[in-house]
Design a protein around this motif. Sequence first.
Motif, PDB file in Angstrom:
ATOM      1  N   SER A 287      -1.557 -49.973 -36.731  1.00 19.06           N
ATOM      2  CA  SER A 287      -1.127 -49.849 -35.341  1.00 19.06           C
ATOM      3  C   SER A 287       0.101 -48.972 -35.247  1.00 19.06           C
ATOM      4  O   SER A 287       0.877 -48.853 -36.195  1.00 19.06           O
ATOM      5  N   GLU A 288       0.243 -48.348 -34.096  1.00 14.82           N
ATOM      6  CA  GLU A 288       1.405 -47.515 -33.810  1.00 14.82           C
ATOM      7  C   GLU A 288       1.998 -47.944 -32.476  1.00 14.82           C
ATOM      8  O   GLU A 288       1.259 -48.255 -31.537  1.00 14.82           O
ATOM      9  N   SER A 289       3.316 -47.971 -32.423  1.00 14.93           N
ATOM     10  CA  SER A 289       3.992 -48.436 -31.206  1.00 14.93           C
ATOM     11  C   SER A 289       5.046 -47.428 -30.771  1.00 14.93           C
ATOM     12  O   SER A 289       5.878 -47.000 -31.576  1.00 14.93           O
ATOM     13  N   THR A 290       4.993 -47.050 -29.504  1.00 19.65           N
ATOM     14  CA  THR A 290       6.074 -46.264 -28.914  1.00 19.65           C
ATOM     15  C   THR A 290       7.195 -47.215 -28.506  1.00 19.65           C
ATOM     16  O   THR A 290       7.072 -48.443 -28.647  1.00 19.65           O
ATOM     17  N   ILE A 291       8.278 -46.677 -28.004  1.00 17.39           N
ATOM     18  CA  ILE A 291       9.396 -47.527 -27.581  1.00 17.39           C
ATOM     19  C   ILE A 291       8.951 -48.480 -26.478  1.00 17.39           C
ATOM     20  O   ILE A 291       9.147 -49.697 -26.559  1.00 17.39           O
ATOM     21  N   LEU A 292       8.324 -47.911 -25.451  1.00 16.90           N
ATOM     22  CA  LEU A 292       7.883 -48.746 -24.332  1.00 16.90           C
ATOM     23  C   LEU A 292       6.759 -49.681 -24.757  1.00 16.90           C
ATOM     24  O   LEU A 292       6.696 -50.835 -24.323  1.00 16.90           O
ATOM     25  N   GLY A 293       5.869 -49.198 -25.644  1.00 18.23           N
ATOM     26  CA  GLY A 293       4.800 -50.053 -26.151  1.00 18.23           C
ATOM     27  C   GLY A 293       5.355 -51.212 -26.959  1.00 18.23           C
ATOM     28  O   GLY A 293       4.824 -52.332 -26.898  1.00 18.23           O
TER      29      GLY A 293
END
Length: 215
Positions: free
Chosen positions: A83-89
């Motif tokens: 999984s990959e997460s952005t700041i907002l994610g």
Amino acid sequence: MSTHDGPILTAHRAGLVGCRSCGRVWPEGEAICQRCGAELLPPDRRCLNAVWAWLVAGFIFYIPANMFPMLKTSTLGGIKGSSESTILGGVVDLMHYGNYGVAAIVFIASIIVPIAKFVSISWLALVAGRPATVSAAHKRLHLYEVVEFIGRWSMIDVFVVAILSALVQLGFVASIHPGPAAVSFALSVAFTMLSAQSFDPRLIWRGLPLRSRKD
């Protein structure tokens, strides 16, 4: 009916120049601060060129910092998925798991604070040296001091990624790696800090009138 207070005397109008390192004032003829050894330079609006340059660079890097993944997680070498997460994610994920306090801290430090810094530094650079009352000048100075103080706390996302990357390295079982957004975010924070440090707060007082008037 109007009354006049005494003249508002600044260091510049008194023929003095303040040291940006230690704050001591010296006659304009002095070139070196005898207290700390720093070079004495008079306030100059040309320093705003560096302020705008660093600020624009920080804003440019802030865009990919929010678009690209901040964190990459893989389980069982990717067999169980990754999984990959952005700041907002990441904020949304934290709220999904009930970590509202941490989500609020990350959201404020990584979204609200950087945007507030961009707006604040831009406004200070626009009004530097322009006419102002004593009260307005004090408000501008307080805003500048707040921007300088909170600048370092914008790195909280980078610190979290670095700690997780160092701790969660279980080989084939699980691993966490920083995403491309981590570098962009760190550079954005560094550039905005340089922008704030390039701003000469002495310009705040250059717009004061010789006399204050109360109508």
